[in-house]
Design an enzyme around this catalytic site. Structure first.
Site, mmCIF file in Angstrom:
data_model
loop_
_atom_site.group_PDB
_atom_site.id
_atom_site.type_symbol
_atom_site.label_atom_id
_atom_site.label_comp_id
_atom_site.label_asym_id
_atom_site.label_seq_id
_atom_site.Cartn_x
_atom_site.Cartn_y
_atom_site.Cartn_z
ATOM 1 N N GLU A 44 0.838 -1.206 0.000
ATOM 2 C CA GLU A 44 0.000 0.000 0.000
ATOM 3 C C GLU A 44 0.867 1.248 0.000
ATOM 4 O O GLU A 44 1.718 1.419 0.872
ATOM 5 C CB GLU A 44 -0.901 -0.003 1.240
ATOM 6 C CG GLU A 44 -1.608 1.299 1.517
ATOM 7 C CD GLU A 44 -2.219 1.351 2.906
ATOM 8 O OE1 GLU A 44 -2.446 2.471 3.398
ATOM 9 O OE2 GLU A 44 -2.473 0.285 3.497
ATOM 10 N N THR A 74 -5.114 5.735 2.689
ATOM 11 C CA THR A 74 -5.498 7.091 3.065
ATOM 12 C C THR A 74 -6.250 7.777 1.927
ATOM 13 O O THR A 74 -6.018 8.948 1.615
ATOM 14 C CB THR A 74 -4.268 7.927 3.496
ATOM 15 O OG1 THR A 74 -3.377 7.118 4.263
ATOM 16 C CG2 THR A 74 -4.703 9.098 4.378
ATOM 17 N N LYS A 134 -11.405 -2.303 7.355
ATOM 18 C CA LYS A 134 -10.166 -1.935 8.023
ATOM 19 C C LYS A 134 -10.493 -1.435 9.429
ATOM 20 O O LYS A 134 -11.073 -0.362 9.585
ATOM 21 C CB LYS A 134 -9.443 -0.850 7.227
ATOM 22 C CG LYS A 134 -8.198 -0.288 7.904
ATOM 23 C CD LYS A 134 -7.552 0.783 7.035
ATOM 24 C CE LYS A 134 -6.410 1.459 7.744
ATOM 25 N NZ LYS A 134 -5.732 2.464 6.881
#
Length: 216
Positions: A44, A74, A134
């Protein structure tokens, strides 16, 4: 749809997604290559970095002939989701739940992993079409929170991130996590400063070994 399912399976099979945050553009590819060499197949690149789309595209090209899947983290809103997907991100993570991001990912056939904490957020995320949840920041609530979510909501796929380390990763898998996310616990930033890519690889390999032990 087959590719999306394959990416989701790769994330779960890998067991850990490496979170690459605060890494200079010139270091991003060698860091990603070293972490992949250490056994991490889900990588990521956080979207809050300058030139994040260029870095995502560069990592995607560098690892194109491997079993790695490259995603973006993000990702806070729909425009950001579209940008990182155009750059090649095959999965999208966020610290928050924004249903518009989930909608963009579903339309583009990209795995979406929004951030949740409460049962209400988890339920909303799954209803919107999230692929994995998440749990962030996981350190705030600990492994038992996974069971607290899954009790009323059923077998929802949870990926704790934030405070997961080699020392406690087993507790999260025992609690029912399908995978975990890890940043500084997996990524050796001191080694990156030294451009010691072997040490970066070894740090990742140690975390991967802890994940394998936890799941065995």
């Amino acid at each position: 749809m087959a590719r999306k399912q394959a990416v989701r399976e790769r994330i779960v099979d890998s067991g850990v997604t490496a979170v690459l945050r605060g890494i200079d553009e010139e270091d991003m590819v060698p860091v990603a290559e070293a972490i992949h060499a250490g056994g991490v197949t889900a990588i990521e690149v956080t979207a809050d970095a300058k030139r994040c789309t260029e870095m995502i595209a560069a990592v995607d090209r560098a690892l194109a002939d491997t079993d790695a899947v490259v995603g973006a983290g993000t990702v806070m809103d729909a425009p950001a989701a579209r940008n990182v997907i155009e750059a090649g991100a095959e999965f999208v993570l966020a610290p928050n739940l924004n249903e518009d991001v989930v909608t963009v990912c579903n339309r583009e056939n990209v795995v979406c992993i929004p951030g949740v904490m409460t049962p209400t957020e988890a339920d909303r995320a799954m209803a919107a079409g999230a692929d994995i949840l998440k749990l962030f920041p996981a350190s705030t609530v600990g492994p038992d929170h996974i069971g607290a979510l899954r009790g009323p909501l059923g077998d929802v796929p949870v990926m704790p991130t934030g405070g997961v380390s080699a020392d406690n990763v087993g507790e999260y898998f025992d609690a029912g996590a399908v995978a975990v996310g890890a940043g500084s616990a997996l990524v050796d930033y001191d080694a990156i400063e030294r451009e010691d890519w072997d040490a970066v690889r070894d740090s990742a390999a140690e975390f991967v070994s802890a994940v394998e032990d936890a799941r065995s």
